[in-house]
Design a protein around this motif. Structure first.
Motif, PDB file in Angstrom:
ATOM      1  N   ARG A 183      83.088  50.894  47.907  1.00  0.00           N
ATOM      2  CA  ARG A 183      82.773  51.880  49.284  1.00  0.00           C
ATOM      3  C   ARG A 183      82.005  53.187  49.052  1.00  0.00           C
ATOM      4  O   ARG A 183      81.693  53.821  49.597  1.00  0.00           O
ATOM      5  N   ARG A 184      82.636  53.678  48.154  1.00  0.00           N
ATOM      6  CA  ARG A 184      82.978  55.191  47.089  1.00  0.00           C
ATOM      7  C   ARG A 184      81.022  55.133  47.830  1.00  0.00           C
ATOM      8  O   ARG A 184      79.549  56.087  47.194  1.00  0.00           O
ATOM      9  N   LEU A 185      80.127  54.550  46.664  1.00  0.00           N
ATOM     10  CA  LEU A 185      79.097  54.176  46.005  1.00  0.00           C
ATOM     11  C   LEU A 185      78.362  53.785  47.211  1.00  0.00           C
ATOM     12  O   LEU A 185      76.722  54.172  48.035  1.00  0.00           O
ATOM     13  N   GLU A 186      78.733  53.254  48.535  1.00  0.00           N
ATOM     14  CA  GLU A 186      77.844  52.677  49.805  1.00  0.00           C
ATOM     15  C   GLU A 186      77.933  54.350  50.630  1.00  0.00           C
ATOM     16  O   GLU A 186      76.511  54.481  50.768  1.00  0.00           O
ATOM     17  N   GLN A 232      75.173  55.992  48.993  1.00  0.00           N
ATOM     18  CA  GLN A 232      73.914  55.868  49.166  1.00  0.00           C
ATOM     19  C   GLN A 232      73.317  56.411  51.208  1.00  0.00           C
ATOM     20  O   GLN A 232      72.304  56.622  51.361  1.00  0.00           O
ATOM     21  N   HIS A 233      74.626  56.211  51.665  1.00  0.00           N
ATOM     22  CA  HIS A 233      74.007  57.240  52.633  1.00  0.00           C
ATOM     23  C   HIS A 233      73.048  58.047  53.029  1.00  0.00           C
ATOM     24  O   HIS A 233      72.426  58.343  53.141  1.00  0.00           O
ATOM     25  N   ARG A 258      61.788  58.441  45.773  1.00  0.00           N
ATOM     26  CA  ARG A 258      63.480  58.150  46.350  1.00  0.00           C
ATOM     27  C   ARG A 258      64.363  58.279  44.366  1.00  0.00           C
ATOM     28  O   ARG A 258      65.789  58.717  45.428  1.00  0.00           O
ATOM     29  N   PHE A 259      63.963  57.799  44.074  1.00  0.00           N
ATOM     30  CA  PHE A 259      64.561  57.951  42.903  1.00  0.00           C
ATOM     31  C   PHE A 259      65.087  59.281  42.586  1.00  0.00           C
ATOM     32  O   PHE A 259      66.244  60.210  42.458  1.00  0.00           O
ATOM     33  N   LEU A 264      69.497  63.505  43.044  1.00  0.00           N
ATOM     34  CA  LEU A 264      69.979  65.034  43.734  1.00  0.00           C
ATOM     35  C   LEU A 264      71.244  64.057  43.674  1.00  0.00           C
ATOM     36  O   LEU A 264      71.957  64.957  43.693  1.00  0.00           O
ATOM     37  N   VAL A 265      71.651  63.571  44.726  1.00  0.00           N
ATOM     38  CA  VAL A 265      72.832  62.746  44.350  1.00  0.00           C
ATOM     39  C   VAL A 265      74.159  62.782  44.191  1.00  0.00           C
ATOM     40  O   VAL A 265      74.247  63.173  44.127  1.00  0.00           O
ATOM     41  N   GLY A 266      73.235  61.853  43.063  1.00  0.00           N
ATOM     42  CA  GLY A 266      74.477  62.484  41.729  1.00  0.00           C
ATOM     43  C   GLY A 266      74.224  63.231  41.228  1.00  0.00           C
ATOM     44  O   GLY A 266      76.352  63.587  40.907  1.00  0.00           O
ATOM     45  N   SER A 267      73.784  64.131  40.996  1.00  0.00           N
ATOM     46  CA  SER A 267      73.744  65.501  40.865  1.00  0.00           C
ATOM     47  C   SER A 267      74.813  66.565  41.032  1.00  0.00           C
ATOM     48  O   SER A 267      75.601  66.972  41.096  1.00  0.00           O
ATOM     49  N   ILE A 268      74.804  66.249  42.539  1.00  0.00           N
ATOM     50  CA  ILE A 268      75.814  67.081  43.372  1.00  0.00           C
ATOM     51  C   ILE A 268      77.357  66.610  43.666  1.00  0.00           C
ATOM     52  O   ILE A 268      78.401  67.219  43.583  1.00  0.00           O
ATOM     53  N   VAL A 269      77.083  65.245  43.282  1.00  0.00           N
ATOM     54  CA  VAL A 269      78.860  64.545  43.512  1.00  0.00           C
ATOM     55  C   VAL A 269      79.320  64.898  42.148  1.00  0.00           C
ATOM     56  O   VAL A 269      80.791  64.783  41.943  1.00  0.00           O
TER      57      VAL A 269
END
Length: 199
Positions: free
Chosen positions: A130-133, A136-137, A154-155, A160-165
């Protein structure tokens, strides 16, 4: 999530009572796990904090993990509900507004944020799915904002999202919720480099 029900006679329907009890248990689970972690939190901790009976708990949840997943769903719903990038402005300006709102939402709900960012690692594969969903959103929102279409673009959105998290999770691990807002400027600068290229 709502507070305790009024004492004595009240005009609430059975569904309203059940809903209020559920909301209290979800809030209690999030707060207890923010303090003790998923592994260190027991059903008894949730019951005591929520002010409900053991019977009431098990009427709604089969076990602690089921309660955690429900609390996680509530956290994800809140994070997803704050909206996407602003509808006007340059892509970077829209992203800046999006990040400001996202960081503000996390800061306003630290217990729910910790549930999503940290405790999912201890709660099993369903919680992580659920977290990964939701992540991805966020990737999809950013890709739409910057009109990212190629595999490379896209990568960059995923990176970017991975860095933010990772950055916001570190603030919660360090118990530095106030430091969240300081991340806005460097995150926007990173997005500029990754998604807009050299200026």
């Amino acid at each position: 999530m709502t507070g305790r029900l009024p004492s004595g006679r009240h005009q609430l329907t059975r569904d309203e009572v059940v809903g209020a009890q559920r909301a209290r248990m979800l809030r209690a689970a999030a707060e207890a796990m923010a303090e003790r972690g998923y592994a260190g939190t027991t059903v008894a901790d949730v019951i005591k904090r929520a002010g409900v009976s053991r019977e009431t708990f098990y009427q709604q949840f089969t076990n602690k993990q089921a309660c955690f997943i429900a609390a996680l769903e509530a956290a994800i719903g809140q994070l997803a509900a704050f909206g996407g990038p602003l509808p006007s402005g340059t892509p970077l300006e829209r992203f800046d507004g999006f990040i400001g709102t996202y960081l503000g939402t996390l800061a306003a709900e630290p217990a729910l944020a910790r549930l999503f960012l940290i405790e999912t690692y201890a709660a099993g594969p369903e919680a992580m799915r659920r977290r990964l969903e939701l992540q991805q959103h966020f990737v999809d929102l950013i890709a739409l904002t910057f009109d990212a279409r190629s595999a490379e673009e896209r990568f960059a959105c995923q990176a970017l999202v991975g860095s933010i998290v990772s950055l916001v999770t570190a603030r919660f691990v360090e118990d530095d919720v106030d430091g969240l807002h300081a991340l806005r400027e460097p995150i926007v600068a990173l997005a500029r480099r990754l998604l807009e290229g050299p200026q």
